[in-house]
Design a protein around this motif. Sequence first.
Motif, PDB file in Angstrom:
ATOM      1  N   ARG A 258       3.861  31.538   7.238  1.00 20.60           N
ATOM      2  CA  ARG A 258       5.424  31.282   7.754  1.00 20.60           C
ATOM      3  C   ARG A 258       5.681  32.240   8.959  1.00 20.60           C
ATOM      4  N   SER A 259       4.693  33.317   9.184  1.00 22.10           N
ATOM      5  CA  SER A 259       5.090  34.288  10.466  1.00 22.10           C
ATOM      6  C   SER A 259       4.224  33.643  11.589  1.00 22.10           C
TER       7      SER A 259
ATOM      8  N   ARG B 127       3.605  34.342   3.398  1.00 18.47           N
ATOM      9  CA  ARG B 127       4.386  35.292   4.464  1.00 18.47           C
ATOM     10  C   ARG B 127       3.748  35.067   5.625  1.00 18.47           C
TER      11      ARG B 127
END
Length: 629
Positions: A230-231, A227
Amino acid sequence: MSAPRTRRLTTAQALVSFLSRQYTERDGRRQRLISATWGIFGHGNVAGVGQALVESGRAMPYLQGRNEQAMVHAAVGYARQSGRLSAHAVTTSIGPGATNLVTGAALATINHLPVLLLPGDTFATRPADPVLQQLEVPSAGDISVNDCLRPVSRYFDRITRPEALIPAALQAMRTLADPAETGAVTLALPQDVQAQAYDWPEEFFAERIWYVRRPAPDPHELDRAVRAVRSARRPLIVAGGGVHHSAAEEALAAFASATRIPVASTQAGKGSLRHDHPADVGGIGHTGTATADELARTADLVIGIGTRYSDFTTASATLFLDPAVRFLNLNITGFDAHKLGALPLVADARTTLEALTAALAAHNHRVDPSYETEYTEAKEKWEQQVTAAFTAEDPHARPSQAQVLGLLDALVTEDDILINAAGSLPGDLHKLWRARSVHQYHVEYGYSCMGYEIPAAIGVQLAAPGRPVWALVGDGTYLMNPTEIVTAVQQELPVKLVVLQNHGYASIGGLSETVGGERFGTAYRHRAADGTLTGPPLPVDLAANAGSLGMRVLRAKTVCDLREALAEARAADRPTCVYVETETADTVSGPPPAQAWWDVPVAETATRPSAVKAREEYDRHVADRRHHL
């Protein structure tokens, strides 16, 4: 019921026999854990370990050293080239032989590289007290000089009874083979105990395999990492030595190719990607490239893989400037994984990179094409600066240090291995060198120990027979520890030594000038009439010294001479030294300056203008320091 089978041996004989039956295994590949023993003998080990090595015959190969510190350096070079899966032991007498191990042990432990130290110790039974070379401590009877090795060893034990060797030897092997705990391991051996006989259980000498594990990431930690990646808009990978230790180079290349995240490298991590991999942006930190350091200043996610985040890497906590920057640290040691307030991934680098690649592929994740274009173009501009620093306009002039590297760059293939550790060369290499293979770049910068290069080259050559091995040293480093040249000659190891003569401690001279020290005490020169060391260069002939120790010596005065000498040395089948006096950066174009700061405190009060100016510059830089919490 029959009695357990035993074998009557001295403690030293039992230890050598035990060591000859220890193996590591990783990914299905098995090899000797302790493949040879270095030794210099005195009254503290000659009748114990020395006699045991004679008894062992070919079961435990023996390597003769000239300096105890250098023997450890050679063992460390061997272990690093062997991927930490095979190591050497080092035996010494008591006293100065033992204390000479301390610097090498610190280097091994700081760099997480295995070496087994077997120093002799004073009598456990104390029949005569003190004995020759014994340190007496009035407040304690159980302390010897070997206790100096405790803080620089990952495991330490003193074997005061023969039977105490059994648990200690097993703990020593466990530590050496542990990818998170490995480093210097010390078994201090009282000289009387070495020679004592004992009935050892046969099981002690059974073949043992120490499996080097690859722990997988915790699913929760992996999910958080995915996560975070991806951010991120501007992620940057910092590849450290753990990439090499895990043999994770191919996994890193696959991860970078899939995600297009740029990869910067520490000194220990350089070569994790080939220099021409599209994602490679070179070294990071004080000695890094402009490309990597600018990316670090604007990164919103820094993915550290197998790095300790030394002050050279972080520019003394001034490099990562984005107010919202976060860290994701993949490391096999929890201590390093949690640094800088990071999201930790405590696991094996290769295993985790493969898991990350697969998880991100499920989302077709890659960085924005504009970011990839940005760092690709910046890398091309930096490469133009590298080429300029490597290029000599006049082939008949004296070369600069960067031009020496340029000539090597034009000569070597992916088979060649370059070794360096201290002085100004590590900075030039980190900025400029184009690493062609995973083992080519061998710069010891965890301890940055002058005198490492020549003995380490011997260890590397033992681990990589048939490959060209280069030890690059300045005159200051050469004078620290040239004695193992004799070992290279004795072993007929065709190491290539390049000696750069610049008449002093050039690196510290430059640093001294920037912090107000005015190059004090850094030049190798005669004392002038005013009492300063500013007279003519000392008439020291290092080439003649190397020749007197048995090396073939090639002297080069110009760029053209050096090109021919390096080619001749590379083809040589015996130890060969190339000697060249280099030009200074004051008179020729040198490498680009530092692209990031390094904290060396400057005098807060001073009367000399150079120090006052240096303090003003220091205060300006230190204002950028921040804590990453």
